[in-house]
Design an enzyme around this catalytic site. Structure first.
Site, mmCIF file in Angstrom:
data_model
loop_
_atom_site.group_PDB
_atom_site.id
_atom_site.type_symbol
_atom_site.label_atom_id
_atom_site.label_comp_id
_atom_site.label_asym_id
_atom_site.label_seq_id
_atom_site.Cartn_x
_atom_site.Cartn_y
_atom_site.Cartn_z
ATOM 1 C CD GLU A 90 -1.214 -0.521 3.646
ATOM 2 O OE1 GLU A 90 -1.599 0.440 4.319
ATOM 3 O OE2 GLU A 90 -1.578 -1.690 3.848
ATOM 4 C CB CYS A 103 3.367 7.667 2.772
ATOM 5 S SG CYS A 103 4.001 6.602 4.050
ATOM 6 C CB CYS A 110 7.577 -4.357 9.032
ATOM 7 S SG CYS A 110 8.974 -3.557 9.847
ATOM 8 C CB CYS A 114 6.582 -0.731 16.078
ATOM 9 S SG CYS A 114 8.265 -0.417 15.520
ATOM 10 C CB CYS A 117 3.282 -0.626 13.423
ATOM 11 S SG CYS A 117 3.488 -0.768 11.662
ATOM 12 C CD GLU A 158 13.835 0.642 9.681
ATOM 13 O OE1 GLU A 158 13.084 1.118 10.537
ATOM 14 O OE2 GLU A 158 14.670 1.331 9.048
ATOM 15 C CG LEU A 213 12.781 9.323 20.407
ATOM 16 C CD1 LEU A 213 14.019 8.449 20.393
ATOM 17 C CD2 LEU A 213 13.170 10.772 20.705
ATOM 18 C CB CYS A 331 2.151 2.302 8.508
ATOM 19 S SG CYS A 331 3.355 1.066 8.690
HETATM 20 S S1 SF4 Z 1 6.495 1.309 12.532
HETATM 21 FE FE1 SF4 Z 1 7.824 0.943 10.772
HETATM 22 S S2 SF4 Z 1 9.535 -0.236 11.663
HETATM 23 FE FE2 SF4 Z 1 7.885 -0.346 13.157
HETATM 24 S S3 SF4 Z 1 6.786 -2.247 12.648
HETATM 25 FE FE3 SF4 Z 1 5.765 -0.565 11.525
HETATM 26 S S4 SF4 Z 1 6.699 -0.548 9.523
HETATM 27 FE FE4 SF4 Z 1 8.045 -1.719 10.881
#
Ligand code: SF4
Length: 343
Positions: A90, A103, A110, A114, A117, A158, A213, A331
């Site tokens: 996407e 974006c 990934c 995180c 996410c 990432e 961060l 995301c």
């Molecule tokens: S925020 Fe970025 S680095 Fe963290 S899990 Fe989602 S896509 Fe991956």
């Protein structure tokens, strides 16, 4: 067969030479692609033999849009793209007064884990090639019928975990023979892979580096970002100073505010202390809540208070405009709901 978008002009010239063609044919092919001619047989200044040779070796990897969602305000469009191997990715196109921004995703899924996410929930499938990253912009621009002038590598994946392909993508998108998007109009966002930040710094690019961060200390950061177990904030900030020293570019720190977790007055004071004196800017983000997580968004009053403390302490701070909330623009959310529907 190879995706021709994975090659840069020099590599395509080389291919032409090795295949008994004039080098200038490479530029002609690339020009056609950016004129949205996506079939070799329609490239009218190429001979039949050149076309046949190209067709035997390459495909033009422009992804197919399988779903598009537009926000009610029409300022955000999210595309779900189908890749040649059946995977979906996407991208989000955002319309701002100063131009259109996209974006893009850099990986399918990934592995960074995180907690806030959706992209990481099923882990990583694979890296995207440079051409697959580029293809998202070419297709989105064609659908938008307007130039896209800013690129943010902040979609699924990432970027620094896919270093080589992302670097090649940056060179190709920046090339005057391609989309010609200036390096200063490209932002790479990372969760903070320290050695890769240093490698990037040594390349002395003029792109903007954004660091996710999201916490003023290691204890809080480790609760939502597994990468914080590998590198401390101290190490991360040292790598940022190294990046600034090499490139003289200001760093952006992304800080997603989570209710009662990292949004207190004390958190703002601590964040001010660790960033004091650094050439940086803090971007406060009201988090996009996702179904799979219990993390809740701070309210606007708390976000404004947090911002005021940072500014009082001399840290340049903005609050990111919320866009596309009505279309799952965070995301990885769209790909996830697509995969769930399929199951
Ligand atoms: S925020 Fe970025 S680095 Fe963290 S899990 Fe989602 S896509 Fe991956």
């Amino acid at each position: 067969m190879k995706n021709i978008l994975d090659l840069d002009l020099q590599e395509l010239k080389q291919w032409m030479k090795e295949n008994g063609e004039k080098e200038f044919r490479a530029k002609q092919v690339i020009d056609w692609i950016y004129k949205e001619v996506w079939s070799f047989s329609e490239m009218s200044n190429l001979s039949k033999t050149t076309i046949e040779k190209l067709e035997k070796s390459f495909y033009i990897g422009i992804p197919e849009i399988i779903e598009t969602y537009s926000s009610k305000r029409e300022d955000t469009r999210k595309h779900l793209f189908l890749l040649k191997d059946g995977n979906v990715i996407e991208s989000v196109v955002m319309k701002y007064k100063h131009g259109n921004s996209i974006c893009v995703s850099t990986q399918i899924g990934c592995k960074m884990g995180c907690k806030f996410c959706a992209s990481t929930i099923g882990g990583i499938v694979r890296n995207l090639t440079s051409g697959e990253i580029l293809g998202q912009i070419i297709k989105a621009q064609s659908e938008l019928k307007e130039r896209i002038s800013n690129v943010v590598l902040m979609g699924s994946g990432e970027p620094l975990d896919n270093f080589e392909n992302v670097l090649k993508f940056i060179c190709n998108v920046n090339s005057e023979h391609g989309l010609n998007i200036g390096q200063r109009h490209i932002t790479l966002s990372t969760c903070g892979i320290v050695p890769k930040i240093k490698m990037l710094a040594d390349l002395n690019l003029q792109i903007t580096l954004a660091i996710s961060l999201h916490a003023p200390n290691d204890e809080i950061r480790r609760q939502t970002m597994p990468i914080a177990n590998a590198y401390t904030i101290k190490e991360l900030l040292e790598a940022c100073e190294y990046y600034i020293g090499k490139t003289n570019r200001r760093i952006t720190f992304e800080y997603a505010l989570v209710k009662g977790f990292n949004d207190t007055k004390e958190n703002a004071e601590e964040l001010s202390r660790i960033l004091k004196g650094m050439l940086c800017h803090v971007n406060l983000i009201p988090i996009n809540e996702i179904n799979e997580s219990t993390l809740k968004k701070s309210n606007m009053e708390e976000i404004n208070k947090f911002k005021d403390i940072l500014i009082k302490n001399g840290i340049e701070t903005t609050i990111r405009r919320e866009m596309g909330l009505d279309i799952n623009a965070a995301c990885g959310q769209l790909r996830r709901s697509y995969l769930e529907k399929k199951e």
